[in-house]
Design a protein around this motif. Structure first.
Motif, PDB file in Angstrom:
ATOM      1  N   ARG A 408       0.898  -1.223  -0.043  1.00 21.08           N
ATOM      2  CA  ARG A 408       0.244   0.021  -0.095  1.00 21.08           C
ATOM      3  C   ARG A 408       0.996   1.287   0.007  1.00 21.08           C
ATOM      4  NH1 ARG A 408      -5.199   0.418   1.139  1.00 21.08           N
ATOM      5  NH2 ARG A 408      -5.374  -1.452   0.092  1.00 21.08           N
ATOM      6  N   ILE A 409       1.966   1.215   0.769  1.00 17.80           N
ATOM      7  CA  ILE A 409       2.905   2.308   0.343  1.00 17.80           C
ATOM      8  C   ILE A 409       3.437   2.499  -0.841  1.00 17.80           C
ATOM      9  CG2 ILE A 409       5.453   3.075   1.168  1.00 17.80           C
ATOM     10  CD1 ILE A 409       4.999   1.640   3.856  1.00 17.80           C
ATOM     11  N   ILE A 410       3.787   1.565  -1.464  1.00 17.14           N
ATOM     12  CA  ILE A 410       4.072   1.686  -3.073  1.00 17.14           C
ATOM     13  C   ILE A 410       2.965   2.464  -3.643  1.00 17.14           C
ATOM     14  CG2 ILE A 410       4.843   0.648  -5.050  1.00 17.14           C
ATOM     15  CD1 ILE A 410       6.343  -1.487  -3.071  1.00 17.14           C
ATOM     16  N   THR A 411       1.721   1.940  -3.586  1.00 16.85           N
ATOM     17  CA  THR A 411       0.670   2.218  -4.187  1.00 16.85           C
ATOM     18  C   THR A 411       0.323   3.895  -3.926  1.00 16.85           C
ATOM     19  OG1 THR A 411      -0.299   0.074  -4.308  1.00 16.85           O
ATOM     20  CG2 THR A 411      -1.900   1.918  -4.786  1.00 16.85           C
ATOM     21  N   THR A 412       0.585   4.077  -2.767  1.00 16.25           N
ATOM     22  CA  THR A 412       0.212   5.584  -2.242  1.00 16.25           C
ATOM     23  C   THR A 412       1.133   6.484  -2.949  1.00 16.25           C
ATOM     24  OG1 THR A 412      -0.716   4.711  -0.139  1.00 16.25           O
ATOM     25  CG2 THR A 412      -0.269   7.062  -0.422  1.00 16.25           C
ATOM     26  N   THR A 413       2.446   6.096  -2.823  1.00 11.60           N
ATOM     27  CA  THR A 413       3.667   6.702  -3.422  1.00 11.60           C
ATOM     28  C   THR A 413       3.437   6.934  -4.968  1.00 11.60           C
ATOM     29  OG1 THR A 413       4.997   5.977  -1.738  1.00 11.60           O
ATOM     30  CG2 THR A 413       6.068   6.967  -3.731  1.00 11.60           C
ATOM     31  N   ASP A 414       2.778   5.963  -5.590  1.00 18.06           N
ATOM     32  CA  ASP A 414       2.615   5.894  -6.792  1.00 18.06           C
ATOM     33  C   ASP A 414       1.475   7.078  -7.130  1.00 18.06           C
ATOM     34  OD1 ASP A 414       2.593   5.093  -9.921  1.00 18.06           O
ATOM     35  OD2 ASP A 414       0.657   4.417  -9.242  1.00 18.06           O
ATOM     36  N   GLN A 415       0.531   7.389  -6.432  1.00 19.89           N
ATOM     37  CA  GLN A 415      -0.515   8.213  -6.582  1.00 19.89           C
ATOM     38  C   GLN A 415       0.214   9.738  -6.199  1.00 19.89           C
ATOM     39  OE1 GLN A 415      -3.522   6.713  -3.601  1.00 19.89           O
ATOM     40  NE2 GLN A 415      -4.262   5.283  -5.128  1.00 19.89           N
ATOM     41  N   MET A 416       0.949   9.661  -5.412  1.00 19.48           N
ATOM     42  CA  MET A 416       1.439  10.986  -5.044  1.00 19.48           C
ATOM     43  C   MET A 416       2.314  11.390  -6.417  1.00 19.48           C
ATOM     44  SD  MET A 416       2.699  10.410  -1.096  1.00 19.48           S
ATOM     45  CE  MET A 416       3.452  12.071  -0.950  1.00 19.48           C
ATOM     46  N   LEU A 417       3.102  10.443  -6.957  1.00 18.44           N
ATOM     47  CA  LEU A 417       3.823  10.724  -7.939  1.00 18.44           C
ATOM     48  C   LEU A 417       3.121  11.183  -9.332  1.00 18.44           C
ATOM     49  CD1 LEU A 417       6.763   7.945  -7.864  1.00 18.44           C
ATOM     50  CD2 LEU A 417       6.943  10.457  -7.761  1.00 18.44           C
ATOM     51  N   GLN A 418       1.872  10.387  -9.490  1.00 19.26           N
ATOM     52  CA  GLN A 418       1.146  10.871 -10.509  1.00 19.26           C
ATOM     53  C   GLN A 418       0.536  12.256 -10.322  1.00 19.26           C
ATOM     54  OE1 GLN A 418       0.540   8.524 -12.785  1.00 19.26           O
ATOM     55  NE2 GLN A 418      -0.689  10.022 -14.036  1.00 19.26           N
ATOM     56  N   GLU A 419       0.194  12.643  -9.083  1.00 22.10           N
ATOM     57  CA  GLU A 419      -0.337  14.168  -8.799  1.00 22.10           C
ATOM     58  C   GLU A 419       0.638  14.942  -9.452  1.00 22.10           C
ATOM     59  OE1 GLU A 419      -3.267  15.218  -7.896  1.00 22.10           O
ATOM     60  OE2 GLU A 419      -4.031  13.243  -7.844  1.00 22.10           O
ATOM     61  N   ILE A 420       1.926  14.876  -8.960  1.00 20.20           N
ATOM     62  CA  ILE A 420       3.013  15.654  -9.383  1.00 20.20           C
ATOM     63  C   ILE A 420       2.918  15.820 -10.842  1.00 20.20           C
ATOM     64  CG2 ILE A 420       5.619  15.905  -9.350  1.00 20.20           C
ATOM     65  CD1 ILE A 420       5.531  14.520  -6.731  1.00 20.20           C
ATOM     66  N   VAL A 421       2.950  14.519 -11.666  1.00 20.19           N
ATOM     67  CA  VAL A 421       2.902  14.700 -13.014  1.00 20.19           C
ATOM     68  C   VAL A 421       1.734  15.492 -13.643  1.00 20.19           C
ATOM     69  CG1 VAL A 421       2.592  13.356 -14.942  1.00 20.19           C
ATOM     70  CG2 VAL A 421       3.991  12.427 -13.431  1.00 20.19           C
TER      71      VAL A 421
END
Length: 425
Positions: A408-421
Motif C-alpha cells: 500500500r505504501i508503494i501504491t500511495t507513493t505512486d498516486q503522489m507521483l501521479q499528482e506531481i505529473v
C-alpha cells in the motif's frame, strides 16, 4: 522532491517475502524427523540524514533481514519398533561421516546397510567407539560396523545338576558297568558340554543307589570324541552323594573330569556341582535331595556355549550398542558418540537434516551420552519436528498484513507521483 518511501516499501516487500519463505519452510517440514524450525529477525536500514530548520534529523530507509536463526529447542518423541531409531534427549548431535566428510544431525533414523554399517537415509555412517567385553573403549571414532561381530565359543568349566533321587529306590547290589549303564543304575540325566572350539558333547550322568542314603554318580561320554579315544561309553568323572533325612550331607569326588576333546590343544576340566551340602555350610535342601516321589531333574545348567552369530542389537540410554547372538549370549560392541557446540546457531544446514561445522559454531565437543551436557539417547524413538503450527500460522497472518501494508505504501507513493505529473496540465 524525493519520494524515498517508494524504495522503503520495496524493502518491506522483499523482507516480508523472505519471511514468508521461512514460515513456509517451517510448515513444509512439520513432519520431518529431527527438523529444527527457523525464525527471521528484521533490522532497519541505515537512515538518511537531513538538515532542517530545527537542526539535523534522520529518515529511515526501510527494513532488511537481519538474520535467520535456527531454534534448537527439544521436541517430543515418537515411539517406533526399530531399535536403530534413536532420539537425543538433550543438546547433543549424532556424528555421521561419508567419504571423509563429517556432519552432524538430530535425525536418528538409522538402519544397517548391505555392509552391516549403521547409516542414515543418505548413506552417512553413524560414528562411535568399539568396546571390549568389559565395556571399555578400544578404538578411535569410527563407523559403527556390525558385519564382523560374533560371539566366540566358551568351553564348559562348571556343570550344576540338582536332582531328587527317590528314597524308595531299591539298592543295587551289582557294581556300575560302563558297558551296561542303564541296567546298573537307578536314574540318568543328560547334559551337553562344550569344548574350546564350540563343539557340543553329550554327557550322560548315571545315578546308582549304593546303600541307604548313599548314591554313586558316573559321567559317561562317547570315547570317539576324545583325543586318542575309541568309540563307546567312557567314564570321565565319578563321585558319591550322601544324604541325611533327604538332605544333601556330603559331596565326594572320586574321579575328576579332565579330558582332551578331539581337535583341542589340551585337557579340559569341568567341575560338577550337585548343590550346597550341609558339610559345605548349606542347608542341604537348595540342590540335590533324596525324597520320596520319584527321581527327577530339578535344575540343570552349564557355563559353556558354542559360537554365535549376531541376530539383533539393543541400545541403552548411554548409547551402548549390545549385540544379541544366536548362542543366547549378549555383549557390548560399540558406543554411539555425540557432539555438542558452543554455538549451535552457527552451524550451517546442508539439507537432509544435516549440519556442518563453521567458525561461528566452534569446534565440536565429542563425548559419551549422559556426559558434558550431551543428553541421553532413547532407542526405539525418533525426535519429531519442533515446528509449532499455531505459532507459524500467527506469524503468517502478521507477515501477510505487513506485506499488504508495504504494498500500500508503494501504491500511495505512486498516486503522489501521479499528482506531481498532473501539475503540468
Amino acid at each position: 522532491m524525493s519520494l524515498s518511501s517508494l524504495y522503503t516499501g520495496i524493502s518491506g516487500l522483499d523482507a516480508y517475502s523472505q519471511a514468508m519463505s521461512v514460515i513456509g519452510n517451517n510448515i513444509a517440514n512439520v513432519n520431518t524427523v529431527g527438523f529444527k524450525a527457523s525464525r527471521i529477525s528484521f533490522e532497519d536500514i541505515l537512515s538518511q540524514s537531513l538538515v532542517g530548520a530545527t537542526g539535523q534529523f534522520q529518515i529511515g530507509r526501510g527494513v532488511q533481514v537481519g538474520s535467520v536463526q535456527r531454534l534448537f529447542s527439544q521436541s517430543t518423541f515418537q515411539t517406533t519398533s526399530s531399535a536403530t531409531d534413536l532420539a537425543i534427549d538433550g543438546d547433543g548431535f549424532f556424528i555421521v561421516s561419508r567419504d571423509g566428510t563429517t556432519l552432524y544431525t538430530r535425525a536418528g533414523q538409522f538402519y544397517l546397510d548391505e555392509q552391516g554399517i549403521l547409516v542414515n537415509h543418505r548413506g552417512y555412517a553413524l560414528q562411535g567407539w568399539m568396546l571390549d567385553d568389559q565395556g571399555s573403549i578400544t578404538s578411535t571414532l569410527q563407523d559403527i560396523n556390525l558385519s564382523n561381530i560374533s560371539s566366540a565359543p566358551r568351553a564348559t568349566s562348571r556343570v550344576v545338576i540338582n536332582v531328587n533321587l527317590d528314597v524308595n529306590e531299591a539298592i543295587l547290589t551289582n557294581p556300575f558297568d560302563v558297558s551296561n549303564p542303564v541296567n546298573t543304575s537307578s536314574y540318568m540325566t543328560p547334559i551337553t558340554v562344550y569344548d574350546a572350539t564350540g563343539n557340543g558333547h553329550l554327557v550322560n550322568v548315571y545315578f546308582r543307589k549304593q546303600d541307604n542314603d548313599t548314591w554313586e554318580w558316573h559321567a559317561l561320554l562317547d570315547g570317539a570324541e576324545l583325543e586318542g579315544g575309541t568309540p563307546g561309553n567312557q567314564e570321565v568323572a565319578a563321585g558319591r552323594l550322601d544324604f541325611t533325612d533327604g538332605k544333601l550331607q556330603t559331596e565326594t569326588l572320586t574321579t575328576p573330569f579332565s579330558v582332551q576333546f578331539f581337535g583341542t590343544s589340551g585337557a579340559q576340566g569341568i567341575d560338577f556341582d550337585f548343590g550346597n551340602s550341609i558339610d559345605e555350610g548349606g542347608t542341604g535342601l537348595d540342590g540335590s535331595t533324596e525324597f520320596a516321589g520319584g527321581s527327577t531333574t530339578k535344575f540343570l545348567s552349564q557355563d559353556g556355549y558354542t559360537q554365535g552369530n549376531l541376530i539383533s542389537i539393543q541400545i541403552d540410554n548411554e548409547g551402548v550398542v549390545s549385540g544379541v547372538f544366536s548362542n543366547g549370549q549378549s555383549r557390548q560392541v560399540y558406543q554411539v558418540a555425540l557432539a555438542r557446540f558452543t554455538s549451535p546457531w552457527g552451524l550451517t544446514s546442508i539439507g537432509g537434516n544435516l549440519f556442518a561445522e563453521t567458525t561461528h559454531s566452534g569446534p565440536p565437543i565429542v563425548g559419551e551420552a549422559g556426559s558434558s551436557g550431551l543428553g541421553q539417547i532413547n532407542s526405539n524413538s525418533l525426535e519429531l519436528s519442533n515446528v509449532d503450527l499455531a505459532t507459524e500460522f500467527v506469524e503468517m497472518i502478521k507477515t501477510q498484513q505487513a506485506f499488504q501494508a508495504n504494498s500500500r505504501i508503494i501504491t500511495t507513493t505512486d498516486q503522489m507521483l501521479q499528482e506531481i505529473v498532473n501539475l503540468k496540465r
